[in-house]
Structures are given as structure tokens and as C-alpha cells.
Design an enzyme around this catalytic site. Structure first.
Site, PDB file in Angstrom:
ATOM      1  N   LYS A  26     -20.250   3.790  10.702  1.00  0.00           N
ATOM      2  CA  LYS A  26     -19.709   4.476  12.032  1.00  0.00           C
ATOM      3  C   LYS A  26     -20.812   4.641  12.970  1.00  0.00           C
ATOM      4  O   LYS A  26     -21.913   4.792  12.687  1.00  0.00           O
ATOM      5  CB  LYS A  26     -19.345   5.927  11.523  1.00  0.00           C
ATOM      6  CG  LYS A  26     -19.149   6.805  12.720  1.00  0.00           C
ATOM      7  CD  LYS A  26     -18.665   8.463  12.405  1.00  0.00           C
ATOM      8  CE  LYS A  26     -18.370   9.147  13.714  1.00  0.00           C
ATOM      9  NZ  LYS A  26     -18.029  10.435  13.129  1.00  0.00           N
ATOM     10  N   LYS A  31     -16.079   1.961  12.401  1.00  0.00           N
ATOM     11  CA  LYS A  31     -15.638   2.962  13.659  1.00  0.00           C
ATOM     12  C   LYS A  31     -16.685   3.007  14.596  1.00  0.00           C
ATOM     13  O   LYS A  31     -17.739   2.773  14.104  1.00  0.00           O
ATOM     14  CB  LYS A  31     -15.548   4.313  13.141  1.00  0.00           C
ATOM     15  CG  LYS A  31     -15.241   5.353  14.212  1.00  0.00           C
ATOM     16  CD  LYS A  31     -15.042   6.787  13.657  1.00  0.00           C
ATOM     17  CE  LYS A  31     -14.859   7.631  14.984  1.00  0.00           C
ATOM     18  NZ  LYS A  31     -15.223   9.085  14.316  1.00  0.00           N
ATOM     19  N   TYR A  67      -4.367   6.615  18.020  1.00  0.00           N
ATOM     20  CA  TYR A  67      -3.526   7.713  18.518  1.00  0.00           C
ATOM     21  C   TYR A  67      -2.263   7.414  19.169  1.00  0.00           C
ATOM     22  O   TYR A  67      -1.398   8.000  19.652  1.00  0.00           O
ATOM     23  CB  TYR A  67      -4.458   8.393  19.816  1.00  0.00           C
ATOM     24  CG  TYR A  67      -5.839   9.053  19.032  1.00  0.00           C
ATOM     25  CD1 TYR A  67      -5.773  10.227  18.762  1.00  0.00           C
ATOM     26  CD2 TYR A  67      -6.832   8.199  19.171  1.00  0.00           C
ATOM     27  CE1 TYR A  67      -6.839  10.766  18.207  1.00  0.00           C
ATOM     28  CE2 TYR A  67      -8.047   8.703  18.571  1.00  0.00           C
ATOM     29  CZ  TYR A  67      -8.040  10.030  18.055  1.00  0.00           C
ATOM     30  OH  TYR A  67      -9.108  10.634  17.499  1.00  0.00           O
TER      31      TYR A  67
HETATM   32  C1  PBG Z   1     -16.542  13.756  13.649  1.00  0.00           C
HETATM   33  C2  PBG Z   1     -15.871  12.770  14.128  1.00  0.00           C
HETATM   34  C3  PBG Z   1     -16.015  12.363  15.443  1.00  0.00           C
HETATM   35  C4  PBG Z   1     -14.886  11.273  15.550  1.00  0.00           C
HETATM   36  C5  PBG Z   1     -14.177  11.293  14.087  1.00  0.00           C
HETATM   37  N1  PBG Z   1     -14.904  12.251  13.400  1.00  0.00           N
HETATM   38  C6  PBG Z   1     -16.782  12.402  16.529  1.00  0.00           C
HETATM   39  C7  PBG Z   1     -18.162  12.014  16.486  1.00  0.00           C
HETATM   40  O1  PBG Z   1     -18.782  11.546  15.468  1.00  0.00           O
HETATM   41  O2  PBG Z   1     -18.839  12.481  17.421  1.00  0.00           O
HETATM   42  C8  PBG Z   1     -14.410  10.332  16.782  1.00  0.00           C
HETATM   43  C9  PBG Z   1     -12.885   9.967  16.707  1.00  0.00           C
HETATM   44  C10 PBG Z   1     -12.515   9.485  17.968  1.00  0.00           C
HETATM   45  O3  PBG Z   1     -13.279   9.498  18.932  1.00  0.00           O
HETATM   46  O4  PBG Z   1     -11.410   9.668  18.241  1.00  0.00           O
HETATM   47  N2  PBG Z   1     -17.709  13.504  13.139  1.00  0.00           N
END
Ligand code: PBG
Length: 325
Positions: free
Chosen positions: A195, A248, A313
Site C-alpha cells: 500500500k 493499492k 466503487y
Molecule cells: C485506511 C484506508 C484508506 C483507504 C483504504 N483504507 C485511506 C488511507 O490510507 O489514507 C483508501 C481507499 C480509497 O482511497 O478508496 N487506512
């Protein structure tokens, strides 16, 4: 006689194109992220994500019934708490919005796979994904215990899959141990393994009210230029017991998805995140892009690159289009 390759032969009719198509996006690949509110009777539009809402559990169950009817196999739940504090206490509350949603969905729609996002950022007053040390740093090892508590509370409420998104080191092992100890040996973990610290989470942070109150997430989420490091992150989570590995965001990280596919035999998931959704929707609203064609092209790219599962989404639209084809 021409001695060149006549690739056009197999592109001449829709039927032949259909026959030689290498990659298919199917409804089985889709996971739909949703935002749960406490209370009842509310479906609140999210300004930064046209077509997306925050739902109270009663209305979410109705929407999920519609989604299950059009074939969507799974949802991913994010909670909006009543109150925030430094430890993100409500994240593991037995009566929190996500826990309530798990119980209600499993009761009404037992076949729908309920995945829960495990993180603290929506629940902490400071908006970071973990517990802070006195000097304001996110403290890795103190956070592990909290994440494990959150994961167990979700499993207890009926969650089918636990999805930790915090990027603390060692959390998959800590969560696996806690789940096993609480007798949830059979609850899989889908880890947000690679991530990145991405600008494309912007719209989500409005949706989930989870923007950090100071600083940013670069001290725990990955640095976008790094590709080899993703393999170490993926391997760590795989070795600690992750059942599904996620990359991600998706679009700016297709190389990472391809690397993950080549290196691991676990299912690979890719998160088509909020910013990817919102930029496409904004162009569609201006009449600059065709919605169905652009969404399907994006999703087929993510699948072609190697993802088995796509968190998106666009899932409700895609399921509707696929059913019509
Ligand atoms: C929580 C989380 C996030 C997303 C999923 N889980 C935000 C972040 O890490 O700031 C992002 C999902 C999206 O942008 O659709 N940590």
C-alpha cells in the site's frame, strides 16, 4: 503474397473478438467498498465521490440486497464512528457501526461475503492509522495489539474476511495469532500488503473523515518510486499468513500487480481507489469520457495485469452492464 502479420483477421467481427479475448472481467471479481454510519434512516451522498454514499445499517442492508441480486459477491466495509479518541476506541466496540453492519448483513444476506477494513485512522482523533508516541510518531508495536482487537471484534460480529490496511510491520502475524486464539481459525485475511502513500486516497479521506490532523502517512505507507520493496512487503505478509495479497492503488501501480502475480500463488487483489474513481467520474460528468467504456477498460487492465479480485466503487455499475451483455 503479403509476408506480414495480418492481425486484423481476428478483429473483423464482434463474435470473433469475443472468441479470442484473453481476459474477462466477471462479476465474481468485484468487491464493493461501502461506508457505514451509526444510526438509522440515512443515505448521505459523498461530495468528492459522485454516486457514492455513507449508509446507516438499515439502508445499507437494502442496498446490499440489490447488489447481491445483481451478482456482486462481496462488500468491503469502512466505519464512521460516533466519537474519536487517541486510541480509536470505537474501532473495536462490540456495538460499533461496522460490527452492527456485519451482524445485520450476515443475518439478512448470509451468502454475501462481508469483508471489513481494519485500521484506526477513521477512529482516531489525530487521524493516523496507529497509536502515537508522546513525540507524535506512530508507534508500530503498540498499534499491533489494537489492530488485533479490532480484527477479533469484526470476526466476532460475523465478518467473513478481515482486511488490515494500516501498514504497520508485523500486523498480519499479530492479527492471525489473535484470530486463532479467539477460535477464528477459518477467518481469512486479505492484507493491504503493498500500500503506497498515494494522492489518490484524497476523496476517500473526505468520505471516511480520516485525513491525518498533522503530518502525512509517508512514515508507514510505501514510497511510490519503490518497486522491489513491494516484493518484500508482500512476502512478509504472505509469510505471516495473509490469504489474499492486495496492491493499492491500482492504476499507477500496475507493475506492482504484475510482480505480485508472478511471485506468489495466493490470490492477488487490486484496489481501484477513490481518486481513480473520482477523476474518471469528473471527466464523465464533463462529457469528456464515456463511463462504461472507460470503466471497463480500466478494470480489464487491472485484471490483465494479474489481479484476481478488484475492489472498486464502480462495482454496481459494472455488475449491471455485465448482466446486460
Ligand atoms: C485506511 C484506508 C484508506 C483507504 C483504504 N483504507 C485511506 C488511507 O490510507 O489514507 C483508501 C481507499 C480509497 O482511497 O478508496 N487506512
Amino acid at each position: 503474397m503479403s509476408d506480414f502479420f495480418r492481425g486484423r483477421r481476428l478483429r473483423r467481427s464482434a463474435t470473433i473478438r469475443r472468441m479470442v479475448r484473453e481476459t474477462q472481467v466477471t462479476v465474481d471479481d468485484l468487491i464493493y467498498p461501502m461506508f457505514v454510519l451509526p444510526g438509522s434512516g440515512v443515505q448521505e451522498p459523498i461530495g468528492s465521490m459522485p454516486g457514492q454514499y455513507r449508509w446507516t445499517v438499515d439502508l445499507m442492508v437494502e442496498e446490499c440486497r440489490r447488489l447481491a441480486d445483481i451478482g456482486i459477491p462481496a462488500v468491503l466495509l469502512f466505519g464512521i464512528p460516533e466519537e474519536k479518541d487517541a486510541r480509536g476506541s470505537e474501532a473495536s466496540a462490540a456495538r460499533g457501526a461496522v460490527q452492527h453492519a456485519c451482524a445485520a448483513l450476515k443475518q439478512s444476506l448470509p451468502e454475501l461475503c462481508v469483508i471489513t477494513d481494519v485500521c484506526l485512522c477513521e477512529y482516531t482523533s489525530h487521524g493516523h492509522c496507529g497509536i502515537l508516541s508522546p513525540d507524535g510518531e506512530v508507534c508500530n508495536d503498540l498499534t499491533l495489539h489494537r489492530l488485533a482487537e479490532v480484527a477479533v471484534s469484526h470476526a466476532r460480529a460475523g465478518a467473513d474476511i478481515i482486511a488490515p490496511s494500516d501498514m504497520m510491520d508485523g500486523r498480519i502475524g499479530a492479527i492471525r495469532d489473535a484470530l486463532d486464539e479467539a477460535d477464528f481459525l477459518n477467518t481469512p485475511i486479505m492484507s493491504y500488503a503493498a500500500k503506497y502513500a498515494s494522492a489518490f486516497y484524497g476523496p476517500f479521506r473526505e468520505a471516511a473523515d480520516s485525513a491525518p490532523q498533522f503530518g502525512d502517512r509517508r512514515g508507514y505507507q510505501m514510497d511510490p518510486p519503490n518497486r522491489r520493496e513491494a516484493l518484500r512487503e508482500l512476502a512478509a505478509d504472505y509469510d505471516e499468513g495473509a490469504d489474499i495479497l492486495m496492491v493499492k492503488p491500482a492504476l499507477a501501480y500496475l507493475d506492482i500487480i504484475a510482480d505480485a502475480r508472478a511471485a506468489f500463488d495466493a490470490p492477488i487483489a487490486a484496489y481501484n481507489v477513490s481518486g481513480e474513481y473520482s477523476m474518471l467520474m469528473a471527466a464523465v460528468e464533463r462529457g469528456w469520457l464515456d463511463l462504461e467504456r472507460s470503466v471497463m477498460e480500466v478494470l480489464v487492465a487491472i485484471k490483465r495485469t494479474g489481479a484476481d479480485l478488484i475492489l472498486t466503487y464502480h462495482a454496481p455499475d459494472v455488475a449491471t452492464w455485465l448482466a446486460r451483455r
